[in-house]
Design a protein around this motif. Structure first.
Motif, PDB file in Angstrom:
ATOM      1  N   VAL A  93      86.511  53.365   6.830  1.00 30.31           N
ATOM      2  CA  VAL A  93      86.293  52.908   5.461  1.00 30.31           C
ATOM      3  C   VAL A  93      85.687  51.509   5.477  1.00 30.31           C
ATOM      4  O   VAL A  93      85.951  50.713   6.378  1.00 30.31           O
ATOM      5  N   SER A  94      84.847  51.210   4.500  1.00 26.74           N
ATOM      6  CA  SER A  94      84.116  49.948   4.471  1.00 26.74           C
ATOM      7  C   SER A  94      83.891  49.520   3.030  1.00 26.74           C
ATOM      8  O   SER A  94      83.945  50.344   2.104  1.00 26.74           O
ATOM      9  N   LEU A  95      83.613  48.240   2.842  1.00 34.07           N
ATOM     10  CA  LEU A  95      83.233  47.751   1.521  1.00 34.07           C
ATOM     11  C   LEU A  95      81.741  47.893   1.258  1.00 34.07           C
ATOM     12  O   LEU A  95      81.276  47.665   0.145  1.00 34.07           O
ATOM     13  N   LEU A  96      80.971  48.267   2.271  1.00 32.43           N
ATOM     14  CA  LEU A  96      79.527  48.389   2.109  1.00 32.43           C
ATOM     15  C   LEU A  96      79.137  49.618   1.296  1.00 32.43           C
ATOM     16  O   LEU A  96      78.139  49.619   0.582  1.00 32.43           O
ATOM     17  N   ASP A  97      79.918  50.689   1.469  1.00 35.36           N
ATOM     18  CA  ASP A  97      79.593  51.954   0.818  1.00 35.36           C
ATOM     19  C   ASP A  97      80.877  52.763   0.637  1.00 35.36           C
ATOM     20  O   ASP A  97      81.979  52.247   0.851  1.00 35.36           O
ATOM     21  N   ASP A  98      80.736  54.033   0.274  1.00 37.88           N
ATOM     22  CA  ASP A  98      81.914  54.847  -0.038  1.00 37.88           C
ATOM     23  C   ASP A  98      82.084  56.020   0.921  1.00 37.88           C
ATOM     24  O   ASP A  98      82.627  57.073   0.548  1.00 37.88           O
ATOM     25  N   THR A 208      79.123  45.144  -3.643  1.00 39.28           N
ATOM     26  CA  THR A 208      79.163  46.561  -3.968  1.00 39.28           C
ATOM     27  C   THR A 208      80.159  46.845  -5.085  1.00 39.28           C
ATOM     28  O   THR A 208      80.988  46.005  -5.431  1.00 39.28           O
ATOM     29  N   SER A 209      80.053  48.049  -5.635  1.00 42.44           N
ATOM     30  CA  SER A 209      80.935  48.462  -6.727  1.00 42.44           C
ATOM     31  C   SER A 209      81.125  49.972  -6.657  1.00 42.44           C
ATOM     32  O   SER A 209      80.686  50.614  -5.704  1.00 42.44           O
ATOM     33  N   ASP A 210      81.731  50.540  -7.668  1.00 45.63           N
ATOM     34  CA  ASP A 210      81.922  51.990  -7.705  1.00 45.63           C
ATOM     35  C   ASP A 210      80.594  52.726  -7.821  1.00 45.63           C
ATOM     36  O   ASP A 210      80.513  53.916  -7.517  1.00 45.63           O
ATOM     37  N   THR A 211      79.555  52.042  -8.258  1.00 42.47           N
ATOM     38  CA  THR A 211      78.248  52.696  -8.427  1.00 42.47           C
ATOM     39  C   THR A 211      77.177  52.136  -7.503  1.00 42.47           C
ATOM     40  O   THR A 211      76.117  52.749  -7.358  1.00 42.47           O
ATOM     41  N   LEU A 212      77.424  50.970  -6.891  1.00 44.26           N
ATOM     42  CA  LEU A 212      76.424  50.342  -6.028  1.00 44.26           C
ATOM     43  C   LEU A 212      76.924  50.209  -4.602  1.00 44.26           C
ATOM     44  O   LEU A 212      78.008  49.686  -4.353  1.00 44.26           O
ATOM     45  N   SER A 213      76.126  50.693  -3.645  1.00 46.65           N
ATOM     46  CA  SER A 213      76.398  50.517  -2.218  1.00 46.65           C
ATOM     47  C   SER A 213      75.220  49.780  -1.597  1.00 46.65           C
ATOM     48  O   SER A 213      74.152  49.663  -2.209  1.00 46.65           O
ATOM     49  N   ILE A 214      75.401  49.275  -0.373  1.00 42.99           N
ATOM     50  CA  ILE A 214      74.296  48.582   0.294  1.00 42.99           C
ATOM     51  C   ILE A 214      74.082  49.149   1.694  1.00 42.99           C
ATOM     52  O   ILE A 214      74.996  49.661   2.333  1.00 42.99           O
ATOM     53  N   VAL A 215      72.837  49.037   2.140  1.00 36.74           N
ATOM     54  CA  VAL A 215      72.461  49.424   3.498  1.00 36.74           C
ATOM     55  C   VAL A 215      71.490  48.361   4.004  1.00 36.74           C
ATOM     56  O   VAL A 215      70.644  47.874   3.253  1.00 36.74           O
ATOM     57  N   PHE A 267      71.759  51.003  -3.058  1.00 41.14           N
ATOM     58  CA  PHE A 267      71.505  52.399  -3.418  1.00 41.14           C
ATOM     59  C   PHE A 267      72.681  52.898  -4.252  1.00 41.14           C
ATOM     60  O   PHE A 267      73.779  52.345  -4.199  1.00 41.14           O
ATOM     61  N   HIS A 268      72.418  53.945  -5.041  1.00 38.26           N
ATOM     62  CA  HIS A 268      73.457  54.441  -5.932  1.00 38.26           C
ATOM     63  C   HIS A 268      74.565  55.078  -5.111  1.00 38.26           C
ATOM     64  O   HIS A 268      74.309  55.929  -4.251  1.00 38.26           O
ATOM     65  N   ALA A 269      75.787  54.698  -5.377  1.00 42.89           N
ATOM     66  CA  ALA A 269      76.917  55.130  -4.555  1.00 42.89           C
ATOM     67  C   ALA A 269      77.173  56.630  -4.633  1.00 42.89           C
ATOM     68  O   ALA A 269      77.725  57.213  -3.692  1.00 42.89           O
ATOM     69  N   ASP A 270      76.765  57.274  -5.717  1.00 43.00           N
ATOM     70  CA  ASP A 270      77.030  58.710  -5.878  1.00 43.00           C
ATOM     71  C   ASP A 270      75.853  59.588  -5.477  1.00 43.00           C
ATOM     72  O   ASP A 270      76.045  60.664  -4.912  1.00 43.00           O
ATOM     73  N   THR A 271      74.634  59.130  -5.765  1.00 41.19           N
ATOM     74  CA  THR A 271      73.449  59.959  -5.510  1.00 41.19           C
ATOM     75  C   THR A 271      72.676  59.535  -4.269  1.00 41.19           C
ATOM     76  O   THR A 271      71.815  60.276  -3.801  1.00 41.19           O
ATOM     77  N   CYS A 272      72.962  58.339  -3.754  1.00 42.39           N
ATOM     78  CA  CYS A 272      72.247  57.751  -2.611  1.00 42.39           C
ATOM     79  C   CYS A 272      70.784  57.449  -2.938  1.00 42.39           C
ATOM     80  O   CYS A 272      69.960  57.262  -2.027  1.00 42.39           O
ATOM     81  N   CYS A 273      70.453  57.395  -4.219  1.00 40.57           N
ATOM     82  CA  CYS A 273      69.101  57.040  -4.636  1.00 40.57           C
ATOM     83  C   CYS A 273      68.868  55.550  -4.389  1.00 40.57           C
ATOM     84  O   CYS A 273      69.671  54.714  -4.808  1.00 40.57           O
TER      85      CYS A 273
END
Length: 348
Positions: A93-98, A208-215, A267-273
């Motif tokens: 588990v990470s804070l970068l993504d879900d 990051t947030s519930d809707t935003l992840s980073i790469v 990128f969007h945390a749910d769609t990976c867009c």
């Protein structure tokens, strides 16, 4: 075992015995996209697939080069060369993504382990920030097993928000750089002065947030290479404005440390867009004496191009407009102010 994106299984795998099944190709982590050879037709291709999964998991674990990392490894009773085991123990588990790991027949849900939504074990924070050697008590629920970089750093929840604290006098540079970027009206993470255990730290809110992840850029560069896509053209097509802001900011602040792990994408945390570049962060190498003396050193995000030329090109595409006049008081040293203003004049 399943690799999950929140509560959606995207990959099922087993290392011994070997098994791999891609469930949602469109939701795979970017580091794993277009990496698997399926179906495996030989021991060699099966080994390739296993190595890709192990690389992904190790990449989610704090490096031993980070201050106080060995203490955290010892707290978890893991050998210092066994980052893979830490990833498995902590579910990757990470804070970068879900993304996270889930065993078969496990009833755990994302809401039970999300680092943003559940309480954290403060013992890990003390070890990460101060190097305090303590006996592990309570849960292993912590983001301290994943944060990259070499500085002593730790996550603290304040008023319902997560902040990354970085310890040391050098981190004052990040606050100064952040204030200057605000005057430039550039997209950036806000750094503030803070203290932890009577020691100076910089602090910034989680990106990051519930809707935003980073790469990170290094990962997307590799993905582009696998798909024969020109990486820099991909970046400019996606978010030219903020890429050029980064080129200018690093030149003005004399920050030579913009390697592929120090910038990246939301990128969007749910769609990976893919959405665009995330705000600028990590400025603890700003105001580099060498970078000020040698403006023509290579700019890492643009191989073969100097920091000066990258900034000059960028300045042709975007307008630099200060919110207010900068003074010597905005800088750590008078010389930094002088050199910054010389470069600003060069670009405007």
């Amino acid at each position: 075992m399943f690799l999950m994106l929140k509560d959606i299984p995207v990959l099922q795998f087993s290392i011994d015995p070997y098994m791999l099944k891609v469930i949602r190709k469109d939701l795979l982590p970017f580091v794993l996209r277009d990496e698997f050879i399926t179906p495996p037709i030989s021991l060699e291709t099966a080994l390739h697939n296993i190595q890709r999964i192990e690389y992904f998991l190790r990449k989610r674990v704090l490096p031993l080069s980070r201050a106080n990392a060995k203490i955290i490894y010892n707290m978890l009773h893991c050998p210092q060369d066994d980052g893979l085991n830490i990833a498995l123990v902590c579910r990757a588990v990470s804070l970068l993504d879900d993304y996270w790991l889930k065993n078969e027949n496990d009833t755990t849900k994302w809401e039970h382990i999300s680092l943003r939504d559940n309480s954290l074990n403060e013992i890990f924070t003390k070890a990460a920030l101060c190097g305090e050697i303590v006996t592990l008590q309570g849960s292993m629920h912590t983001p301290e097993t994943t944060t990259n970089g070499i500085s002593a750093k730790g996550w603290i929840r304040e008023n319902g928000k997560l902040y990354l604290y970085k310890r040391g006098a050098r981190e004052r540079r990040e606050v100064i750089a952040s204030n200057i970027l605000d005057v430039l009206n550039f997209s950036h993470v806000v750094y503030e002065d803070a203290f932890y255990d009577n020691s100076y730290c910089s602090k910034c809110e989680c990106l990051t947030s519930d809707t935003l992840s980073i790469v990170d850029a290094k990962t997307i560069d590799a993905w582009c290479a696998r798909n024969k896509i020109d990486f820099l053209q991909f970046v400019k097509n996606l978010d030219q404005q903020h890429f050029y802001q980064m080129c200018i900011a690093d030149y003005l602040l004399a920050n030579p440390d913009r390697h592929g792990g120090n910038w990246g994408f939301h990128f969007h945390a749910d769609t990976c867009c893919m959405l665009g570049l995330h705000p600028l962060f990590d400025h603890d190498h700003a105001f580099s004496t060498i970078a000020y003396k040698e403006p023509d050193i290579e700019y890492t995000p643009m191989p073969g191009v100097s920091m000066r030329d990258a900034a000059i090109t960028a300045a042709k595409h975007i307008t630099i407009q200060l919110k207010r006049e900068l003074t010597e008081n905005d800088f750590l040293e008078k010389q930094h102010f002088k050199l910054f203003m010389e470069r600003l004049k060069e670009l405007t």
